[in-house]
Design an enzyme around this catalytic site. Sequence first.
Site, mmCIF file in Angstrom:
data_model
loop_
_atom_site.group_PDB
_atom_site.id
_atom_site.type_symbol
_atom_site.label_atom_id
_atom_site.label_comp_id
_atom_site.label_asym_id
_atom_site.label_seq_id
_atom_site.Cartn_x
_atom_site.Cartn_y
_atom_site.Cartn_z
ATOM 1 N N CYS A 1 -1.903 0.304 15.060
ATOM 2 C CA CYS A 1 -2.910 0.793 14.117
ATOM 3 C C CYS A 1 -4.119 -0.140 14.040
ATOM 4 C CB CYS A 1 -2.285 0.925 12.728
ATOM 5 S SG CYS A 1 -3.454 1.561 11.514
ATOM 6 N N THR B 1 0.815 -1.218 0.000
ATOM 7 C CA THR B 1 0.000 0.000 0.000
ATOM 8 C C THR B 1 0.849 1.267 0.000
ATOM 9 O OG1 THR B 1 -0.055 0.023 2.403
ATOM 10 C CG2 THR B 1 -1.860 -1.109 1.297
ATOM 11 N N ARG C 1 -6.188 -3.612 9.365
ATOM 12 C CA ARG C 1 -5.920 -5.050 9.378
ATOM 13 C C ARG C 1 -4.418 -5.308 9.284
ATOM 14 N NH1 ARG C 1 -6.473 -9.425 5.677
ATOM 15 N NH2 ARG C 1 -6.361 -7.954 3.964
ATOM 16 N N CYS D 1 -3.819 5.962 12.024
ATOM 17 C CA CYS D 1 -3.046 5.941 13.279
ATOM 18 C C CYS D 1 -2.064 7.112 13.413
ATOM 19 C CB CYS D 1 -2.310 4.615 13.433
ATOM 20 S SG CYS D 1 -1.092 4.319 12.146
ATOM 21 N N CYS E 1 -0.064 6.779 7.558
ATOM 22 C CA CYS E 1 -1.431 6.260 7.610
ATOM 23 C C CYS E 1 -2.370 7.316 8.183
ATOM 24 C CB CYS E 1 -1.441 5.023 8.500
ATOM 25 S SG CYS E 1 -3.062 4.445 8.957
ATOM 26 N N CYS F 1 2.595 2.828 9.459
ATOM 27 C CA CYS F 1 1.693 2.857 10.612
ATOM 28 C C CYS F 1 2.458 2.738 11.923
ATOM 29 C CB CYS F 1 0.755 1.654 10.562
ATOM 30 S SG CYS F 1 -0.479 1.767 9.280
ATOM 31 N N ARG G 1 3.988 6.793 2.837
ATOM 32 C CA ARG G 1 3.119 7.874 3.320
ATOM 33 C C ARG G 1 2.525 7.501 4.678
ATOM 34 N NH1 ARG G 1 -0.959 7.157 0.038
ATOM 35 N NH2 ARG G 1 0.092 5.481 -1.056
HETATM 36 ZN ZN LIG Z 1 -2.166 2.991 10.449
#
Ligand SMILES: [Zn+2]
Length: 357
Positions: free
Chosen positions: A50, A42, A53, A80, A77, A46, A75
């Site tokens: 977080c 992705t 999932r 979180c 998240c 995080c 990048r």
């Molecule tokens: Zn996150």
Amino acid sequence: MMTVHTDDMRTDDLRTDDMRYEALKDRKGAVGLNFILAVLSTGIFCRPGCPARRPLRKNCVFYETAALALKAGYRPCKRCHPLGGQRAALESLMQEIYANPEADWSAKALEEKGLAPTTLRRQFKAHTGFGLGAFIRWVRLGQAAQSLTQGETVIMAQLDAGFDSPSGFRAAFGDMFGQAPARIKFDEQNPLCVAWHETPMGRMVSIADETALYMLEFTNRVKMLAQVKRLHRLHNRPILVGRTVISEHIEDELKRYFKGELKQFETPLVLTGTDFQKQTWAQLCAIPYGETRSYAQLAMAVGNEKAVRAVASSNAKNGLALIVPCHRVIAKDGSLGGYAGGVERKSALLSLETNNL
Ligand SMILES: [Zn+2]
């Protein structure tokens, strides 16, 4: 004692990526863990806690700090907020403890303040370098040592420090300062001061007086309690939370170093170690900005080509990260080798330097 051991084990538990991945299973327990999880599929990074999932193991990359994940192109998240800070909160807690170390700082008391003790302890350790319990004990005993220096009786100092038993106080005091309460006489005119510094590669902590720097480390790697004990034994001076001219000086140099503007630190240093360690550190300081040497080359420079292991061990023990540039020593085959501040950080430091040559 308990807190220190728990915290230390926690750090060791997360040495490898597989251990870190394993720790993500318990989401609640993972809140406040001291690493960053980036997800290859992705491109997002995080905090360990977080609510999203848990990604597949093969998609996970782990970083020491959010800044390193950012630098690698991930990048943050939106759930979180891994860049958002707990720092202000921790700083004010530290001040509160400092002003009132004998107050009840138990898990129950923290919960009553609306804080989550387990999370708080992890964050406190990551941001200050001290375990929470260790910090409180250090502050209490430091204040006891100061009042003893000013002529307070041992029994009063013991009670003020929150110890019920004289033997418990003597043992804790001896462990912290290397001498008995009745004998302590601090050089009060010359305190050492602990200060924290933000850098793009994570928070650092320094110990300095008005004329020199004694320690500089990344907070998430340093064992602060061991460092302050070492300095107590060597110098017999109070160690306080605060800033000196030298703390400001190193902060300014750190800023310029991370911008790629400063190639040579000029803050005056006090290095304490064996003759061999000092020799090794002097050779380390002679490695120019942006260049690297192997452990074998360093051993040769110290005048004993067989001393590779001793050199590597001195290398890790210098206590002045960046300034005594142990990040510039790599393995013979050109791979990075180890680094007390973490290998990802070592790699980032070396790229910073080569990019600014
Ligand atoms: Zn996150």
